[in-house]
Design an enzyme around this catalytic site. Sequence first.
Site: not given
Ligand code: XUL
Length: 442
Positions: A101, A104
């Site tokens: 993300h 992150d």
């Molecule tokens: C949350 C989840 C996230 C996604 C990316 O449950 O799985 O980490 O993978 O936003």
Amino acid sequence: MQKEFFENIGKIPYEGKNSTNPLAFKYYNPDEVIGGKTMKEQLKFALSWWHTMGGDGTDMFGCGTTDKSWGECDATKRAFAKVDAAFEIMDKLSIDYFCFHDRDLSPEYGSLAETNAELDKVTDYIAEKMKADPSKKLLWGTAKCFDHPRYMHGAGTAPSADVFAYAAAQIKKAIEATVKLGGNGYVFWGGREGYETLLNTNMGLELDNMARLMKMSVDYARSIGFTGDFYIEPKPKEPTKHQYDFDTATVLGFLRKYGLDKDFKMNIEANHATLAQHTFQHELRVARDNGVFGSIDANQGDTLLGWDTDQFPTNIYDAALCMYEVLKAGGFTNGGLNFDSKARRGSFTPEDIFLSYIAGMDTFALGLRIADKLISDGRIDKFVDERYASWSTGIGADIISGKATLADLEKYALEKGEVTDSLTSGRQEMLESVLNNIMFSL
Ligand code: XUL
Ligand code: CO
């Protein structure tokens, strides 16, 4: 000289199934060919930046148990240290891919402009590291449009148009970062895109708006040269009571309604499947049968708990059936196996990072070996083919070709009489024992 974060851990070797060395692979032999490709190419393992580089074990009842500061108290410096540590972990574990993300990689600063400028510096640094080691690749990127308080009511489904615009700006930047790092995928996981109560919610408008945001994102990404896949990652609940992207079937309806099905595939997460009361294999099968199988978030839940525990996957049965679906789908193209998994709060030492990845990678390596054998053994596929044999000739073939009308079928049934004689046993128990037989013959 680059700082080494894990001085006591070397490159993890493959030692085979009789090894008792905890810091060795027992089943994952990266260059071994299984099903026509190397295990590395079949499995396309990815490191998740959020859990591995940022997750410190914090939960609702207490603070972190493991140090993920990477030797830096300052958040800006830490963002760069994280990159060095991530590349060391990937290198030592023979992991080629990573996923992130935006937040992150680099945190939020005072303004969006400053946040973007700092993110650029970190992605420049990652690009430099990738240039020095081209084996490291970005599987997918995404935007964290759910943790900041501004997103408390959602991002793309926010009641406030200003929040929607802010999220759009954040996603634009995250797409740019993904393209800059050569990512083949961009994920939309519906963070807080859902509702708590319909008493305050215009569901129709929220879903129309979510589709608008996705359409804008596709148009922009394609305009700057992104040729990869967009993914939606279904999840039925958590954080909201009802998440709009409930499961693969629900998401398919959404994509088709808004004409997004050409650009989007699914990123299927095991623990999300079970939260939706489906098996992992069910979600993969729905995606495969509808031509939208894309990528996988590998983890597992706990059957006794009703929330997303994101455990490292160790269930061989589920991994084998998952890899069976992956192989039947023709393998990964742009997608791969991202470990959206975190070590338990009590597994807090630096070695636990490696031990948990080894456990997950070996589970999927074994899953791949079993799935390949299941296919070459042929008993299961043959059984299924025979079970549906009546569709290839006679009345079955006429129905499939469209030749038979309802009236034709009435005539056929009246002439034929009772049809219970055409039934055969489903042989579930026998098939389950065939699977066991193959699993334990390896
Ligand atoms: C949350 C989840 C996230 C996604 C990316 O449950 O799985 O980490 O993978 O936003
Ligand atoms: Co996920």
